[in-house]
Enzyme design. Structure first.
Site, PDB file in Angstrom:
ATOM      1  N   HIS A  11      -2.825 -19.879  13.809  1.00 51.25           N
ATOM      2  CA  HIS A  11      -4.057 -20.692  13.801  1.00 51.25           C
ATOM      3  C   HIS A  11      -5.245 -19.401  13.216  1.00 51.25           C
ATOM      4  O   HIS A  11      -6.016 -19.916  12.273  1.00 51.25           O
ATOM      5  CB  HIS A  11      -4.636 -20.759  15.075  1.00 51.25           C
ATOM      6  CG  HIS A  11      -6.050 -20.912  15.335  1.00 51.25           C
ATOM      7  ND1 HIS A  11      -6.800 -22.106  14.649  1.00 51.25           N
ATOM      8  CD2 HIS A  11      -7.090 -20.019  15.683  1.00 51.25           C
ATOM      9  CE1 HIS A  11      -8.043 -21.981  14.853  1.00 51.25           C
ATOM     10  NE2 HIS A  11      -8.239 -20.991  15.349  1.00 51.25           N
ATOM     11  N   ASP A  21       0.810  -1.002   0.017  1.00 51.34           N
ATOM     12  CA  ASP A  21      -0.108   0.059  -0.086  1.00 51.34           C
ATOM     13  C   ASP A  21       0.667   1.177  -0.012  1.00 51.34           C
ATOM     14  O   ASP A  21       1.803   1.260   0.355  1.00 51.34           O
ATOM     15  CB  ASP A  21      -0.893   0.083   1.073  1.00 51.34           C
ATOM     16  CG  ASP A  21      -0.435  -0.050   2.479  1.00 51.34           C
ATOM     17  OD1 ASP A  21      -1.190  -0.257   3.532  1.00 51.34           O
ATOM     18  OD2 ASP A  21       0.755  -0.051   2.525  1.00 51.34           O
ATOM     19  N   ASP A  32      -7.574  -7.390   3.034  1.00 51.78           N
ATOM     20  CA  ASP A  32      -6.257  -7.439   3.938  1.00 51.78           C
ATOM     21  C   ASP A  32      -6.661  -7.082   5.236  1.00 51.78           C
ATOM     22  O   ASP A  32      -7.563  -5.812   5.281  1.00 51.78           O
ATOM     23  CB  ASP A  32      -5.245  -6.402   3.275  1.00 51.78           C
ATOM     24  CG  ASP A  32      -5.282  -5.403   3.744  1.00 51.78           C
ATOM     25  OD1 ASP A  32      -6.171  -4.572   3.023  1.00 51.78           O
ATOM     26  OD2 ASP A  32      -4.787  -4.893   4.858  1.00 51.78           O
ATOM     27  N   CYS A  63      -3.445 -26.435  16.220  1.00 53.95           N
ATOM     28  CA  CYS A  63      -4.308 -27.149  16.572  1.00 53.95           C
ATOM     29  C   CYS A  63      -4.268 -28.626  16.498  1.00 53.95           C
ATOM     30  O   CYS A  63      -4.826 -29.499  17.204  1.00 53.95           O
ATOM     31  CB  CYS A  63      -5.730 -26.832  15.427  1.00 53.95           C
ATOM     32  SG  CYS A  63      -6.473 -25.351  16.069  1.00 53.95           S
ATOM     33  N   CYS A 107     -10.285 -27.274  13.063  1.00 55.44           N
ATOM     34  CA  CYS A 107      -9.024 -26.893  12.297  1.00 55.44           C
ATOM     35  C   CYS A 107      -7.709 -27.655  12.145  1.00 55.44           C
ATOM     36  O   CYS A 107      -7.513 -28.526  12.906  1.00 55.44           O
ATOM     37  CB  CYS A 107      -8.396 -25.555  12.910  1.00 55.44           C
ATOM     38  SG  CYS A 107      -7.037 -24.568  12.224  1.00 55.44           S
ATOM     39  N   CYS A 118      -4.474 -26.589  11.497  1.00 61.85           N
ATOM     40  CA  CYS A 118      -3.384 -25.960  11.590  1.00 61.85           C
ATOM     41  C   CYS A 118      -2.255 -26.858  12.412  1.00 61.85           C
ATOM     42  O   CYS A 118      -2.632 -27.454  13.270  1.00 61.85           O
ATOM     43  CB  CYS A 118      -3.507 -24.561  11.861  1.00 61.85           C
ATOM     44  SG  CYS A 118      -3.665 -24.158  13.541  1.00 61.85           S
TER      45      CYS A 118
END
Ligand SMILES: Nc1cc(N)c2c(=O)[nH][nH]c(=O)c2c1
Length: 365
Positions: free
Chosen positions: A333, A91, A264, A307, A302, A304
């Site tokens: 996570h 940006d 974002d 997890c 989840c 991930c």
């Protein structure tokens, strides 16, 4: 850059597509973790890749102040500097510089301010901002805009919009890199006539894509939806649409419903570091004492690393002990949660049942 539409929902403006940059494919709608200073806080690039994030947002303003865009360029550009080989958006700094307390002077030429890092006097204008972003080497760069706080007087918003349009034109003229795509940013606060005029003027200039700025600045979900309702349809269908700084799952799914392709936000990482985990059954404040001996993962649905390997009790222990690993596991996570939400949203658009997905997903939040 290529932008390919793969499917459109027949009940809403939601659409599914692919943006292809020099650093690979971004399946859309996509969520980009924020890597302000060329890092997504507490995570390695390898961990980030595992979240299935296909693009990051880095901040030209911060990197210009430190280590300096010429330093990054000398070291091979942002991708090499931060060892991220997928897509990067920067940006332009408009948002950051206008939120500075020590903003000394704003004219139609540019903005003079004092660096919050070393107190040095600095000046940014469209041409300088383009030099900075060309040097950093992101795949998609943003025009220099003026992002006003909310609420703001209508006359002030109109004058600011004209400045943003003039600056966008100067960015377009200064844009001399074939490897980087330039997106314009639509401003206009919450005023329909100003938003529509800004959109039409920027579309006439033919940018590679269009961001909707000036939202997620305290206006709330209702006004955000109103602005998207009349702004998004005026943007070209064949170019990517990017809603900057958004947001919570509700805001993102609303944005997708309006036909937004890119998002974002710092929410998953910032809230994660503050102990707030997003789960398939709503938010979980992991520092709460009720999790002190809770052996379950943050979210049983989840997959991930956090997890699959650690309990709520352990992650709570890390956070309450100010252990850095806790910050990292929570960030990991939450980004996985957001990326998984985007993957399911894309699939629901292809299957033609986005609204069912959205209402079921949000009913559990
Ligand atoms: N919420 C927002 C987040 C952002 N990073 C930006 C931005 O970078 N530019 N302009 C904007 O209006 C803006 C809004």
């Amino acid at each position: 850059m290529q932008f390919r539409l793969l499917a459109s929902d027949n009940k809403t403006k939601a659409r599914c597509g692919e943006i292809t940059t020099n650093h690979g494919l971004i399946p859309t709608p996509a969520f980009m973790p924020v890597g302000t200073q060329a890092t997504v806080k507490t995570l390695t690039p390898l961990q980030l890749q595992e979240t299935e994030a296909h693009a990051l947002l880095c901040n030209a303003y911060h990197l210009y102040l430190r280590p300096g865009h010429e330093v990054v360029k000398k070291l091979g550009g942002l991708h090499k500097f931060m060892k991220w080989d997928r897509s990067i958006i920067t940006d332009s700094g408009g948002y950051q510089v206008f939120s500075l307390e020590r903003l000394t002077k704003v004219t139609d030429d540019g903005v003079e301010f004092q660096s919050p890092i070393d107190g040095s006097r600095r000046f940014l204008n469209p041409e300088i901002v383009m030099d900075i972003q060309h040097a950093l080497g992101a795949d998609i760069i943003m025009a220099f805009d003026e992002c006003l706080p909310y609420p703001c007087e209508k006359d002030r918003v109109r004058q600011s919009m004209y400045r943003t349009v003039k600056w966008a034109n100067r960015c377009l003229k200064a844009h001399n890199s074939d490897d980087q795509e330039l997106f314009a940013i639509v401003q206009g606060s919450v005023f329909k006539d100003i938003r529509e005029e800004c959109t039409d003027r920027l579309v006439e200039m033919e940018f590679n894509g269009y961001a909707i700025g000036g939202l997620s600045v305290g206006e709330g979900n209702l006004l955000m939806n109103e602005v998207l309702e009349y702004t998004t349809p005026r943007l070209p269908e064949n170019k990517p649409r990017y809603l900057m700084g958004v947001g919570f799952p509700l805001d993102i799914l609303d944005g997708i419903e309006h036909g937004i392709d890119l998002f974002d936000c710092v929410i998953p990482t910032r809230n994660g570091r503050n102990g707030c985990a997003f789960t398939s059954n709503g938010k979980l404040k992991i520092r709460n004492s009720c999790y002190k001996t809770d052996e379950r993962p943050i979210d049983k649905n989840c997959h991930c690393y956090a997890c699959k390997n650690f309990s709520r009790a352990y992650i709570r222990h890390l956070l309450t002990s100010n252990e850095i690993l806790g910050l990292s596991l929570m960030s990991l996570h939450n980004i996985c949660f957001f990326e998984n939400m985007m993957k399911k949203a894309r699939q629901s658009i292809i299957e033609g049942n986005f609204l069912n997905f959205k209402s079921k997903f949000l009913s559990l939040q």
